[in-house]
Design an enzyme around this catalytic site. Structure first.
Site, PDB file in Angstrom:
ATOM      1  CD  GLU A   1      21.669  11.464  70.644  1.00  0.00           C
ATOM      2  OE1 GLU A   1      22.206  10.528  70.013  1.00  0.00           O
ATOM      3  OE2 GLU A   1      20.456  11.723  70.575  1.00  0.00           O
TER       4      GLU A   1
ATOM      5  CG  ASN B   1      20.391  16.642  69.880  1.00  0.00           C
ATOM      6  OD1 ASN B   1      20.753  17.242  68.875  1.00  0.00           O
ATOM      7  ND2 ASN B   1      19.803  15.459  69.818  1.00  0.00           N
TER       8      ASN B   1
ATOM      9  CB  CYS C   1      14.257  21.230  78.229  1.00  0.00           C
ATOM     10  SG  CYS C   1      15.681  20.231  77.758  1.00  0.00           S
TER      11      CYS C   1
ATOM     12  CB  CYS D   1      17.967  18.651  75.789  1.00  0.00           C
ATOM     13  SG  CYS D   1      17.030  17.165  76.185  1.00  0.00           S
TER      14      CYS D   1
ATOM     15  CB  CYS E   1      11.979  16.927  77.236  1.00  0.00           C
ATOM     16  SG  CYS E   1      13.507  17.410  78.063  1.00  0.00           S
TER      17      CYS E   1
ATOM     18  CD  GLU F   1      15.186  21.879  74.496  1.00  0.00           C
ATOM     19  OE1 GLU F   1      16.122  21.063  74.364  1.00  0.00           O
ATOM     20  OE2 GLU F   1      14.004  21.607  74.208  1.00  0.00           O
TER      21      GLU F   1
HETATM   22  N1  THU Z   1      16.120  16.252  72.873  1.00  0.00           N
HETATM   23  C1  THU Z   1      16.407  17.583  72.908  1.00  0.00           C
HETATM   24  O1  THU Z   1      17.488  18.016  72.476  1.00  0.00           O
HETATM   25  N2  THU Z   1      15.476  18.427  73.441  1.00  0.00           N
HETATM   26  C2  THU Z   1      14.264  18.040  73.935  1.00  0.00           C
HETATM   27  O2  THU Z   1      13.520  18.877  74.459  1.00  0.00           O
HETATM   28  C3  THU Z   1      13.851  16.646  73.818  1.00  0.00           C
HETATM   29  C4  THU Z   1      14.877  15.676  73.363  1.00  0.00           C
HETATM   30  C5  THU Z   1      17.128  15.335  72.331  1.00  0.00           C
HETATM   31  C6  THU Z   1      17.768  14.406  73.323  1.00  0.00           C
HETATM   32  C7  THU Z   1      18.225  13.254  72.446  1.00  0.00           C
HETATM   33  O3  THU Z   1      19.526  13.574  71.953  1.00  0.00           O
HETATM   34  C8  THU Z   1      17.248  13.262  71.282  1.00  0.00           C
HETATM   35  O4  THU Z   1      16.540  14.486  71.356  1.00  0.00           O
HETATM   36  C9  THU Z   1      16.259  12.111  71.320  1.00  0.00           C
HETATM   37  O5  THU Z   1      15.575  12.080  72.524  1.00  0.00           O
END
Ligand code: THU
Length: 132
Positions: free
Chosen positions: A46, A44, A90, A55, A87, A57
């Protein structure tokens, strides 16, 4: 094809070590396998503009497309060291590149995307669309 899920989870942990997640503090890594046996990884990323966070994925799909394309056969995702489930957004993205038979590690149980995302939005050709 034989899928080594322990190996995928370990690769997801290694990918999580590359995470850029200073806002949530939640380091996520994803590891995948293509139908022709190639490994994929993503983490991920940010942003101070929280809503544009990517994310793990997402970056795994970028890895797929940048390195020959193809289809995702299996994926494992780890967040702060524990297995997590992709999520909803994704799941739709994985559907595009893995389809209904793509296997996702859910608490140690390989689960198809069609189970995780019933009635997914269709991939191309879109109904009534030209595909431009
Ligand atoms: N996140 C992912 O990388 N994949 C997911 O399927 C769910 C959430 C990340 C996004 C964010 O950087 C952190 O998790 C908290 O939500």
């Amino acid at each position: 094809m034989r899928i080594d899920w322990d190996d995928l989870r370990n690769r997801a942990r290694l990918a999580a070590a590359r995470s850029y997640s200073p806002y949530s503090g939640f380091a996520v890594g994803a590891a995948g396998l293509t139908t022709d046996g190639r490994h994929l990884a993503g983490c991920n990323i940010e942003s101070a503009s929280y809503g544009i966070t990517m994310c793990a994925e997402n970056s795994l799909v970028a890895d797929l497309h940048m390195n020959g394309g193809g289809r995702i056969a299996a994926i494992a995702v780890v967040g702060n060291g524990e297995s997590i489930t992709p999520c909803g957004r994704c799941r739709q993205l994985l559907w595009e590149f893995g389809g209904e038979d793509c296997l996702v590690d859910i608490d140690g149980t390989p689960t198809t995307l069609s189970t995780l995302l019933p009635h997914a939005f269709p991939t191309l050709p879109l109904p009534h669309g030209s595909g431009r």
